[in-house]
Design an enzyme around this catalytic site. Structure first.
Site, PDB file in Angstrom:
ATOM      1  N   LYS A 151       0.834  -1.201   0.000  1.00 23.44           N
ATOM      2  CA  LYS A 151       0.000   0.000   0.000  1.00 23.44           C
ATOM      3  C   LYS A 151       0.868   1.250   0.000  1.00 23.44           C
ATOM      4  O   LYS A 151       0.684   2.162  -0.827  1.00 23.44           O
ATOM      5  CB  LYS A 151      -0.924   0.011   1.214  1.00 23.44           C
ATOM      6  CG  LYS A 151      -1.897   1.197   1.227  1.00 23.44           C
ATOM      7  CD  LYS A 151      -2.594   1.357   2.555  1.00 23.44           C
ATOM      8  CE  LYS A 151      -1.713   2.091   3.545  1.00 23.44           C
ATOM      9  NZ  LYS A 151      -2.422   2.480   4.785  1.00 23.44           N
ATOM     10  N   ASP A 169      -6.421   0.945   0.941  1.00 24.60           N
ATOM     11  CA  ASP A 169      -6.537   1.222   2.367  1.00 24.60           C
ATOM     12  C   ASP A 169      -7.923   0.809   2.846  1.00 24.60           C
ATOM     13  O   ASP A 169      -8.683   0.167   2.110  1.00 24.60           O
ATOM     14  CB  ASP A 169      -6.245   2.694   2.658  1.00 24.60           C
ATOM     15  CG  ASP A 169      -7.326   3.642   2.133  1.00 24.60           C
ATOM     16  OD1 ASP A 169      -8.268   3.183   1.440  1.00 24.60           O
ATOM     17  OD2 ASP A 169      -7.233   4.852   2.424  1.00 24.60           O
TER      18      ASP A 169
END
Length: 281
Positions: A151, A169
């Site tokens: 991420k 997320d």
């Protein structure tokens, strides 16, 4: 609309969950899913033409550090914390040589400051020792840095290097499951399934739009369904407040007339800048 509208014809017959989710509804075909997903993306692009990363940064090192700090806290709190941090340690070499306790105190407002300080010291030393003091522009290199997963790597690649990437997320994962783009929970599996729905060139901006929408309208506990611009396309419509007037009161940031998360937002941001740490908000 060319690539945006097209989908592999061999995929059209693959069944997918019904959009309505009712027993009598026909399963949504793969082609229909792709078309619906891309239409949602286009609608969000019209609502949030100014969508952007909500972390303040001036270079790839600052973005990397800010993204690591953003775990388990808000981008606003990170943005309020990083001015003093970057003034004290402007380069990887400076941060690698930092006194751990001094670093911890500077980042304390972001929470989990001891673990985060350890990651920042480790990644800064790695940048100094293995990458010549520069943030690498490849996923396989970024994920070798302490505290950096896919991420974080995708945030840095997409926004500092122009390399397309999906930022999975909590907001992103929640919304794509609500929209029935995927049923996956694992972030890497979510990333793979959503990536297959869109041209690679859309990945970074798609991430910004979804995260913007999740923060402003499609909240976790009480979505503002009655004020949602993509309500007709959403299979989860009705999970939140459907009354338009009540829903408008749930809107956040610039959608609700409130400051955004950045102290230094882009020039095209229609909302107000956030206040510095300690200032009245």
């Amino acid at each position: 609309m060319g690539e945006q509208e097209s989908a592999d014809s061999t995929e059209a017959s693959k069944p997918h969950k019904s959009v309505k989710g009712s027993k009598g509804a026909r399963p949504e075909s793969r082609l229909a899913l792709v078309r619906r997903a891309r239409r949602i993306n286009r609608e969000l692009a019209e609502v949030y033409p100014y969508a952007h990363p909500e972390l303040d940064f001036e270079n790839s090192f600052q973005l990397l550090v800010a993204t690591v700090l953003s775990a388990q806290t808000t981008d606003l709190r990170v943005n309020q914390t990083t001015p003093a941090l970057f003034a004290a340690y402007p380069t990887p070499e400076d941060m690698a040589a930092a006194d751990p306790e001094a670093l911890e105190q500077l980042i304390r407002p972001t929470g989990f400051f001891r673990a985060k300080a350890k990651s920042l010291l480790g990644l800064s030393a790695a940048l100094r020792d293995r990458f010549g003091g520069e943030v690498p522009g490849r996923l396989q290199d970024l994920v070798t840095l302490p505290g950096v997963g896919r991420k974080t790597a995708n945030v840095v690649l997409g926004n500092a290097f122009g390399v397309p990437g999906l930022t999975v997320d909590t907001h992103f994962g929640r919304l794509v499951r609500r929209w029935k783009w995927t049923a996956q929970e694992d972030p890497e599996k979510v990333e793979a399934e959503i990536a297959a729905l869109f041209p690679k060139s859309e990945w970074t901006m798609l991430s910004h739009r979804i995260i913007f929408h999740g923060r402003r309208v499609c909240h976790a506990r009480k979505p503002a369904c009655g004020a949602c611009p993509i309500a007709p396309l959403c299979p989860a419509y009705g999970e939140g407040e459907t009354d338009p007037d009540k829903a408008k009161k749930l809107l956040k940031y610039e959608m609700g007339g409130q400051p955004g998360q950045r102290l230094r937002p882009p020039s095209d941001y229609p909302g107000r800048p956030a206040a510095p740490l300690g200032a009245a908000e």
